[in-house]
Design an enzyme around this catalytic site. Structure first.
Site, short mmCIF file in Angstrom:
data_model
loop_
_atom_site.label_atom_id
_atom_site.label_comp_id
_atom_site.label_asym_id
_atom_site.label_seq_id
_atom_site.Cartn_x
_atom_site.Cartn_y
_atom_site.Cartn_z
N ASP A 103 54.25 63.76 51.99
CA ASP A 103 55.38 64.18 51.15
C ASP A 103 55.00 65.42 50.36
OD1 ASP A 103 56.69 61.93 52.01
OD2 ASP A 103 56.10 60.73 50.26
N1 URA Z 1 53.35 57.45 52.36
C1 URA Z 1 54.14 58.04 51.43
O1 URA Z 1 54.93 57.38 50.78
N2 URA Z 1 54.04 59.37 51.26
C2 URA Z 1 53.16 60.14 51.93
O2 URA Z 1 53.11 61.34 51.70
C3 URA Z 1 52.34 59.52 52.87
C4 URA Z 1 52.45 58.18 53.08
#
Ligand code: URA
Length: 242
Positions: A103
């Site tokens: 993310d």
């Molecule tokens: N899980 C998440 O919620 N965000 C990420 O960036 C990676 C795994």
């Protein structure tokens, strides 16, 4: 690879600019002037030079990056900088892309490669390569919630359907400020998976960092936004897992 393609890939201009270089006799293969744009070259066994400078090209490139927040693990974006924007120009010719997504607000290990097969296998849940994260969470994480996270929780997907997460490993590290540090190992990579897993047990992920992909561990000497090529050992370890 064809000579004109090699030179275009390594930054010597468009195909027509490369043709001009060839005409001006500054391109040599093993010391002999090369004139034919279509001739096949193999850099494992031949030396190509332009103005006496050796042309270096590898088919595959593997980089580990410590992704900072506010940076997308995508190849391009209109609004945000991407992991590709952080690379030195000399890597752009290799067309690398992130293997799997983090993310925008998640930090940590991103593998960048142009080896599509390896990237695909690392992401594939079938290969069960563990992704190791450190999360700082708010809310109370009970022992019972840890067991539920480990055995699989129902989380909603975008279409209001739910799915059961695969088994995971969770280790509570301890308090950090007014949050709790937890490490989690999962083999899937669904959208916001870690955040949604913790949300399903009443906790909120306030900070998330990926520490490892299988045996490939983030080099902590890399500052946020820095990257380096994988060592041969790191690459071998990764290959052995898939
Ligand atoms: N899980 C998440 O919620 N965000 C990420 O960036 C990676 C795994």
């Amino acid at each position: 690879m064809r000579l004109d393609k090699l030179l275009a890939h390594t930054g010597f201009g468009t195909r027509s600019e490369v043709k001009r270089l060839l005409k001006s006799k500054v391109v040599k293969i093993d010391g002999q002037v090369a004139k034919d744009a279509k001739v096949k070259v193999d850099l494992e066994h031949q030396i190509v030079t332009v103005f006496d400078e050796v042309v270096e090209y590898r088919e595959f490139v593997y980089l580990m990056m410590n992704k900072p927040q506010d940076c997308l693990s995508a190849t391009r974006d209109r609004d945000y900088r991407t992991v590709i924007d952080l690379l030195d120009e000399s890597y752009l010719i290799y067309d690398v892309a992130p293997a799997g997504r983090l993310d925008r607000d998640t930090e940590g290990l991103v593998l960048l490669t142009n080896d599509g097969k390896l990237a695909h296998e690392i992401i594939s849940p079938k290969k069960e390569v563990f992704k190791h994260y450190r999360a700082h969470i708010s809310g109370e994480l009970t022992e019972e919630a840890v067991k539920r996270l480990e055995s699989g929780v129902e989380i909603l997907d975008g279409n209001n359907d739910s799915f059961l997460t695969k088994t995971a490993k969770v280790q509570v590290i301890g308090p950090v400020d007014d949050l709790t540090a937890v490490e989690i190992w999962i083999t899937e990579g669904k959208f916001h998976q870690v955040k949604r897993m913790f949300a399903s047990v009443g906790c909120k992920v306030e900070y998330l960092k990926r520490l490892a992909i299988g045996q490939l561990v983030l080099d902590e000497s890399l500052a946020l936004g820095e990257y380096r090529e994988l060592t041969d050992d790191e690459l071998d370890c990764l290959r052995r897992e898939i």
